[in-house]
Design a protein around this motif. Sequence first.
Motif, PDB file in Angstrom:
ATOM      1  N   ASN A 176      -9.220  -3.283   1.958  1.00  0.00           N
ATOM      2  CA  ASN A 176      -8.338  -2.300   1.357  1.00  0.00           C
ATOM      3  C   ASN A 176      -8.418  -0.994   2.137  1.00  0.00           C
ATOM      4  O   ASN A 176      -9.510  -0.511   2.432  1.00  0.00           O
ATOM      5  CB  ASN A 176      -8.724  -2.062  -0.103  1.00  0.00           C
ATOM      6  CG  ASN A 176      -7.660  -1.309  -0.861  1.00  0.00           C
ATOM      7  OD1 ASN A 176      -7.487  -0.119  -0.673  1.00  0.00           O
ATOM      8  ND2 ASN A 176      -6.950  -2.007  -1.726  1.00  0.00           N
TER       9      ASN A 176
ATOM     10  N   GLY B 125      -4.392   7.802  -8.418  1.00  0.00           N
ATOM     11  CA  GLY B 125      -5.656   7.214  -7.981  1.00  0.00           C
ATOM     12  C   GLY B 125      -6.890   7.854  -8.572  1.00  0.00           C
ATOM     13  O   GLY B 125      -8.019   7.459  -8.249  1.00  0.00           O
TER      14      GLY B 125
ATOM     15  N   VAL C 174       0.883  -1.148   0.000  1.00  0.00           N
ATOM     16  CA  VAL C 174       0.000   0.000   0.000  1.00  0.00           C
ATOM     17  C   VAL C 174       0.920   1.195   0.000  1.00  0.00           C
ATOM     18  O   VAL C 174       1.335   1.700   1.029  1.00  0.00           O
ATOM     19  CB  VAL C 174      -0.895   0.008   1.246  1.00  0.00           C
ATOM     20  CG1 VAL C 174      -1.869   1.152   1.192  1.00  0.00           C
ATOM     21  CG2 VAL C 174      -1.646  -1.293   1.355  1.00  0.00           C
TER      22      VAL C 174
ATOM     23  N   PHE D 126      -5.247   6.686   3.218  1.00  0.00           N
ATOM     24  CA  PHE D 126      -5.262   5.290   3.628  1.00  0.00           C
ATOM     25  C   PHE D 126      -5.619   5.244   5.108  1.00  0.00           C
ATOM     26  O   PHE D 126      -5.108   6.037   5.905  1.00  0.00           O
ATOM     27  CB  PHE D 126      -3.901   4.629   3.389  1.00  0.00           C
ATOM     28  CG  PHE D 126      -3.526   4.529   1.938  1.00  0.00           C
ATOM     29  CD1 PHE D 126      -3.952   3.448   1.178  1.00  0.00           C
ATOM     30  CD2 PHE D 126      -2.761   5.515   1.333  1.00  0.00           C
ATOM     31  CE1 PHE D 126      -3.621   3.361  -0.167  1.00  0.00           C
ATOM     32  CE2 PHE D 126      -2.425   5.431   0.002  1.00  0.00           C
ATOM     33  CZ  PHE D 126      -2.860   4.356  -0.759  1.00  0.00           C
TER      34      PHE D 126
ATOM     35  N   THR E 151      -8.099  11.971  -0.315  1.00  0.00           N
ATOM     36  CA  THR E 151      -7.966  10.544  -0.563  1.00  0.00           C
ATOM     37  C   THR E 151      -6.782  10.010   0.236  1.00  0.00           C
ATOM     38  O   THR E 151      -5.649  10.451   0.044  1.00  0.00           O
ATOM     39  CB  THR E 151      -7.752  10.263  -2.059  1.00  0.00           C
ATOM     40  OG1 THR E 151      -8.801  10.875  -2.800  1.00  0.00           O
ATOM     41  CG2 THR E 151      -7.757   8.768  -2.325  1.00  0.00           C
TER      42      THR E 151
ATOM     43  N   THR F 259      -7.719   2.085   1.271  1.00  0.00           N
ATOM     44  CA  THR F 259      -8.004   3.318   0.540  1.00  0.00           C
ATOM     45  C   THR F 259      -9.287   3.946   1.067  1.00  0.00           C
ATOM     46  O   THR F 259     -10.305   3.268   1.206  1.00  0.00           O
ATOM     47  CB  THR F 259      -8.146   3.047  -0.966  1.00  0.00           C
ATOM     48  OG1 THR F 259      -6.973   2.372  -1.431  1.00  0.00           O
ATOM     49  CG2 THR F 259      -8.321   4.344  -1.730  1.00  0.00           C
TER      50      THR F 259
END
Length: 326
Positions: free
Chosen positions: A107, A136, A2, A177, A175, A109
Amino acid sequence: MVAVASVGLLSGCAGGSSAAAGSKDTTLQLGWIANVENMGPYTALDSGYFKDRGVDVAVAPGGPSVTVEPMVVSGKALVGLTSADIAAKAILAGAPLKIVAATLQTNPTSVMSLANAPVNTLKDLEGKRLCIQTSGLETMKTVLKANKIDLGKVKFVTADFDPSPLVTGQCDAFTSFLNNQPITLAAQGVKTKVFPLSDYGYNVVADALVVSDKTLADPKKRAAVVKIISALAEGWRKALDNTDTATQLIVDKYGKNQHLDLKQQTLGAKTYLDLVQTDETKHNGLLSISDATVKANIATLNLLGTGITADQLFDTSLIADAKPVR
């Protein structure tokens, strides 16, 4: 991996210590550096779980300059950690690879906003400014379209992985993680609201174990991979059961040359409790790939236009043989 840059949990330069003799025949190539993202492999190494199973594994840290798939195809690594979308593209381009296990079942994200001005859903992005990395953008647009969000009402602001534009008011959402930027800001006392794209159909396993078709066809090498899966699962079990101890191991030993921030790493390590273990892994074992996971990943990849099949991407037979701990 990641992969993100600029913040401590999932960033830094390639390097770190493998702390294992091993050979290329038993090298585990990580996608990212020696930090808490890889506390499972390093806990397994430090606890002797690989040697207990008769494999002398070298754990090789990755970084922004490391591409895992070619290393596995060439035989420089027996096993590599990657994500399903990256592996799928490599396979469709001709790389003879299969995913045989998956670390991050969910995930990470996500979409992050400030707690005092929360963006709670994808629909709430309409009329808002979303900071997003160029890499992304197309994925985000695809997810938004699939959830019937009017792209014309979302203003996309190009950003790197540093979340400061959100804090300074240059965008309304970022955006991110789950195991990265929110933790970075939390360590600085900034409260955020975060929701994962997996809530909206973005299902792509990450830190997935990929091996070559040649390895799968070789009984001896296949058996070694089975043992590695078993040892990694036990390493993750120990790390998740005591994330503070696992974090200290990374900061003080395996990631020492990364000069990691202990507070940030400690906070980040706890996020893996929900990323690595799910109701399915509690039944099937850590790192397992269920039929439901395969189906969800293929659906997401096809939504993204990849067009890969389950048989092309996955081989779940090794999980059955490894019998990983839950």
